[in-house]
Design a protein around this motif. Sequence first.
Motif, PDB file in Angstrom:
ATOM      1  N   UNK A   1       0.832  -1.209   0.000  1.00  8.64           N
ATOM      2  CA  UNK A   1       0.000   0.000   0.000  1.00  8.64           C
ATOM      3  C   UNK A   1       0.866   1.257   0.000  1.00  8.64           C
ATOM      4  N   UNK A   2       2.004   1.181   0.671  1.00  6.23           N
ATOM      5  CA  UNK A   2       2.905   2.333   0.722  1.00  6.23           C
ATOM      6  C   UNK A   2       3.505   2.644  -0.647  1.00  6.23           C
ATOM      7  N   UNK A   3       3.594   1.623  -1.520  1.00  9.15           N
ATOM      8  CA  UNK A   3       4.187   1.853  -2.849  1.00  9.15           C
ATOM      9  C   UNK A   3       3.161   2.380  -3.846  1.00  9.15           C
ATOM     10  N   UNK A   4       1.877   2.332  -3.490  1.00  8.59           N
ATOM     11  CA  UNK A   4       0.844   2.809  -4.398  1.00  8.59           C
ATOM     12  C   UNK A   4       0.835   4.334  -4.434  1.00  8.59           C
ATOM     13  N   UNK A   5       0.511   4.887  -5.599  1.00  7.16           N
ATOM     14  CA  UNK A   5       0.592   6.333  -5.769  1.00  7.16           C
ATOM     15  C   UNK A   5      -0.599   7.111  -5.267  1.00  7.16           C
ATOM     16  N   UNK A   6      -1.726   6.435  -4.982  1.00  7.06           N
ATOM     17  CA  UNK A   6      -2.921   7.152  -4.542  1.00  7.06           C
ATOM     18  C   UNK A   6      -3.722   6.281  -3.591  1.00  7.06           C
ATOM     19  N   UNK A   7      -4.684   6.894  -2.909  1.00  2.00           N
ATOM     20  CA  UNK A   7      -5.473   6.189  -1.900  1.00  2.00           C
ATOM     21  C   UNK A   7      -6.303   5.066  -2.511  1.00  2.00           C
ATOM     22  N   UNK A   8      -6.872   5.286  -3.687  1.00  2.00           N
ATOM     23  CA  UNK A   8      -7.685   4.255  -4.316  1.00  2.00           C
ATOM     24  C   UNK A   8      -6.889   2.979  -4.568  1.00  2.00           C
ATOM     25  N   UNK A   9      -5.658   3.135  -5.056  1.00  2.00           N
ATOM     26  CA  UNK A   9      -4.808   1.968  -5.317  1.00  2.00           C
ATOM     27  C   UNK A   9      -4.403   1.289  -4.017  1.00  2.00           C
ATOM     28  N   UNK A  10      -4.108   2.108  -2.994  1.00  2.00           N
ATOM     29  CA  UNK A  10      -3.754   1.549  -1.689  1.00  2.00           C
ATOM     30  C   UNK A  10      -4.928   0.771  -1.101  1.00  2.00           C
ATOM     31  N   UNK A  11      -6.131   1.335  -1.246  1.00  2.00           N
ATOM     32  CA  UNK A  11      -7.324   0.647  -0.741  1.00  2.00           C
ATOM     33  C   UNK A  11      -7.554  -0.671  -1.466  1.00  2.00           C
TER      34      UNK A  11
ATOM     35  N   UNK B   1      11.956  -0.750 -10.858  1.00  2.00           N
ATOM     36  CA  UNK B   1      12.250  -0.909  -9.436  1.00  2.00           C
ATOM     37  C   UNK B   1      10.979  -1.232  -8.665  1.00  2.00           C
ATOM     38  N   UNK B   2       9.837  -0.669  -9.089  1.00  2.00           N
ATOM     39  CA  UNK B   2       8.573  -0.973  -8.429  1.00  2.00           C
ATOM     40  C   UNK B   2       8.210  -2.438  -8.627  1.00  2.00           C
ATOM     41  N   UNK B   3       8.434  -2.954  -9.805  1.00  2.00           N
ATOM     42  CA  UNK B   3       8.192  -4.360 -10.112  1.00  2.00           C
ATOM     43  C   UNK B   3       8.950  -5.242  -9.120  1.00  2.00           C
ATOM     44  N   UNK B   4      10.251  -4.987  -8.953  1.00  2.00           N
ATOM     45  CA  UNK B   4      11.065  -5.795  -8.053  1.00  2.00           C
ATOM     46  C   UNK B   4      10.620  -5.681  -6.606  1.00  2.00           C
ATOM     47  N   UNK B   5      10.258  -4.482  -6.187  1.00  2.00           N
ATOM     48  CA  UNK B   5       9.787  -4.283  -4.811  1.00  2.00           C
ATOM     49  C   UNK B   5       8.539  -5.118  -4.555  1.00  2.00           C
TER      50      UNK B   5
END
Length: 315
Positions: free
Chosen positions: A33-43, A195-199
Amino acid sequence: MLGRAANGVYWMHRYLERAENTARLIDVGFHLALTRGDKQSADEEWKSVLTTTGQVEAYCRTHDDFGGPQVFNYLLRDKDNPGSVLQMVENARTNARVVRTSITNSVWEATNEGWMTLHDLLSRPVRESNLGEVLATVRRQSMLVRGALEGTMLRNEVFNFARIGTFIERADSTARILDVKYYVLLPSVAWVGSSLDNVQWETLLRSVAGNRAFTWLNPGSMDPKEIARFLILDGQFPRSLVFCYEKIRSNMAGLAKEYGHEVSAHELLRDAGARLHQTSIDEIFEGGLHEFLQDFIGKTVEIGNMIAADYRFIE
C-alpha cells in the motif's frame, strides 16, 4: 487417541498457523500500500488482503471503505470478526486446554503466554506506528509454540496430528496468496522490470517468509515464473506446496504406523502428491496458474475433510 483430542490438537495448530499467516499478509499489504501512488490503489491492495483471507464479504457488511487502519484492525482484533488474529489465538488456546493432558507443559505454556501477550497487545486499536511491533509479536508467539512442539513432544500421534494441521493450513495459505497476488501485483505492463516491479515481487515473497531463501537460490533475479516455481515446486522451501504435502505425507505415514493401517485420506493424499511431484512449472502455466491453484486448494480442503472423517474428529 479419541477423535475429540485429535481434533483439538489438529485445530490448535491450524489456528496458530492461520494467525501467523494473517499477520504476514497484513505486513505485505501494508508495504505494498505504501508503494501505491494514490489512496484508491492503496485501498485496492488492502481489499486484496481481505480477499486472500476470505473475509472481504464479511468486512463489507459492516464497513464502507478499505482504509488501511480500518482493515488491519478488523483482521487483527475486531470482536465481531471470527477470523481475526485475536480470535484465532483464543481458539488455539481453547483447543490446547482441551488436550492439556496430551501436550507438554512447554507447549501449553507457550500457547497460554502467547494468548495473554496478544490479548493485552490487541486490547487497544492498532496504529500504523506500532503495526510492525504487533505483527512481529504474532509471528514470534506462533513460532514459540512450534519450537516447543518440536523440542519437547514425543513423535507420537499427538505430534503427527499437530504437524498435519500446521502443513494443511500452510499449503492452503501459500496457494491462496499466490493465486490472489500473482495477477494483481503490477498496475501496468509498463512497470515490468522496473524498481517498483522488483519491490512488489520481493514483497510477495516476504508474505510467505521466502524473500531471502529465493534470493539465495536465484541471486539477482525476480522472474515471475521462477517465483511461482519456487512457491509451488521447491522441495527445500518450508512453505512451498510440494514441501507442505511431503510433510503431511510423512506425518500421515506416522499415523498409519502407529494405528497399524491406512485410511482413505492416505490414498487421496498419495494421488494428489503424485500429481504435484510429476508436474512442471511450464505445464502449470500452460494449463493456467489460477486453474491449477484452485484445484490444489480444493484438493487440500478435501484431504482435510477426509482426515477429519477418517479419524472421527468431533467439532
